[in-house]
Design a protein around this motif. Sequence first.
Motif, PDB file in Angstrom:
ATOM      1  N   ILE A 176       0.847  -1.203   0.000  1.00  0.00           N
ATOM      2  CA  ILE A 176       0.000   0.000   0.000  1.00  0.00           C
ATOM      3  C   ILE A 176       0.881   1.251   0.000  1.00  0.00           C
ATOM      4  O   ILE A 176       0.623   2.212  -0.739  1.00  0.00           O
ATOM      5  N   GLY A 177       1.940   1.234   0.815  1.00  0.00           N
ATOM      6  CA  GLY A 177       2.858   2.378   0.826  1.00  0.00           C
ATOM      7  C   GLY A 177       3.521   2.600  -0.515  1.00  0.00           C
ATOM      8  O   GLY A 177       3.649   3.734  -0.983  1.00  0.00           O
ATOM      9  N   ASP A 178       3.939   1.499  -1.167  1.00  0.00           N
ATOM     10  CA  ASP A 178       4.542   1.618  -2.499  1.00  0.00           C
ATOM     11  C   ASP A 178       3.543   2.192  -3.499  1.00  0.00           C
ATOM     12  O   ASP A 178       3.885   3.036  -4.330  1.00  0.00           O
ATOM     13  N   ALA A 179       2.301   1.726  -3.422  1.00  0.00           N
ATOM     14  CA  ALA A 179       1.271   2.213  -4.344  1.00  0.00           C
ATOM     15  C   ALA A 179       1.024   3.706  -4.140  1.00  0.00           C
ATOM     16  O   ALA A 179       0.850   4.457  -5.111  1.00  0.00           O
ATOM     17  N   LEU A 180       1.024   4.155  -2.898  1.00  0.00           N
ATOM     18  CA  LEU A 180       0.846   5.581  -2.623  1.00  0.00           C
ATOM     19  C   LEU A 180       2.024   6.384  -3.171  1.00  0.00           C
ATOM     20  O   LEU A 180       1.837   7.447  -3.783  1.00  0.00           O
TER      21      LEU A 180
END
Length: 332
Positions: A176-180
């Motif tokens: 999720i952090g990478d996607a953000l």
Amino acid sequence: MADFVHEDRVSQRSTSSLRDVVQTTLRVEANALLQLSECPPDKMCAAAELIFASDGPLVVAGVGKSGHIGRKIASTFRSLGRQAVFLHAAEASHGDLGIIHDDSVVLVLSNSGETTELGDLLTYCRDYKIPVIGVTASQDSTLGKASEIVIAHGRVQEACVNGLAPTTSTTVALAIGDALAVGVSHLSKAEPQDFRRYHPGGKLGARLLTVRDLMHTGSALPIVTPELPMQEVVITMSAKGFGAAIVCDEGGAVLGLITDGDMRRNVSKLWQSCAEDLVVGSPKSVTPDETAAAALKFMSSQSITAAIVLDDRGKMCGLLHIHDCLRAGVEE
């Protein structure tokens, strides 16, 4: 019920090979990411837009394993050109809250959403109207209720053989952090050269080097005039150390490039010749803004060791040698 689950896991461990355990771990985590990708949490785009719109540094916070994931997420944001810092939630209660700017966004990671150490941080953000993005399993958790935007990824099966250690949940939080981070990079219209600015080292940095980064300019260039005797051309070539000489007219226009190979091919008449006698055809050239990898591939395809660097107006601005690319770790 707990005893039955425990006995079942013990039985599985006794009958499963290590290879089975490894495969199951990877499969459980991969399935969690696949499900997440097929139905991403509703608020992820809103979270990326909020981070993009903020002027202050992004503050990523967490405790324990979530803290380790938070450090990596903050690092990813920085590598993509976004100011970001990691804040350990427990340290926040002892003075580190000062790292949060009035125009910051705080990204908080907690699978349970009930981590006690988050209390002071969330209270501070509420009192000073700092927007919080919560990454947690449930939007009904304390973190979920305290967040302006909740990215609720749901309960996941931990890949740990006991179903306890944070494994799948931390993998999901990291994704999720990478996607953000990638989403904010997309909104920022980031280019490869932007990434290279913050990541100049390693093979990736070498791949993104441009001709301009490696070319030789000014007094370092082995420039000779067309009428210069080859005896003196050889002296210039030796002094500059490129194994080549650039032949230019009085106006600075490039007439050609003389290399060691050209001299060998004309050895029978070399000392009776001047620079312009050895110039054949137009010099091979590259542009300053193309990647060094592309220039290296071009020089290799042409079987040359040096290329003139010409700008978009055809004016010489440097010389690139194949050894410059190889020393910098550039690969075709």
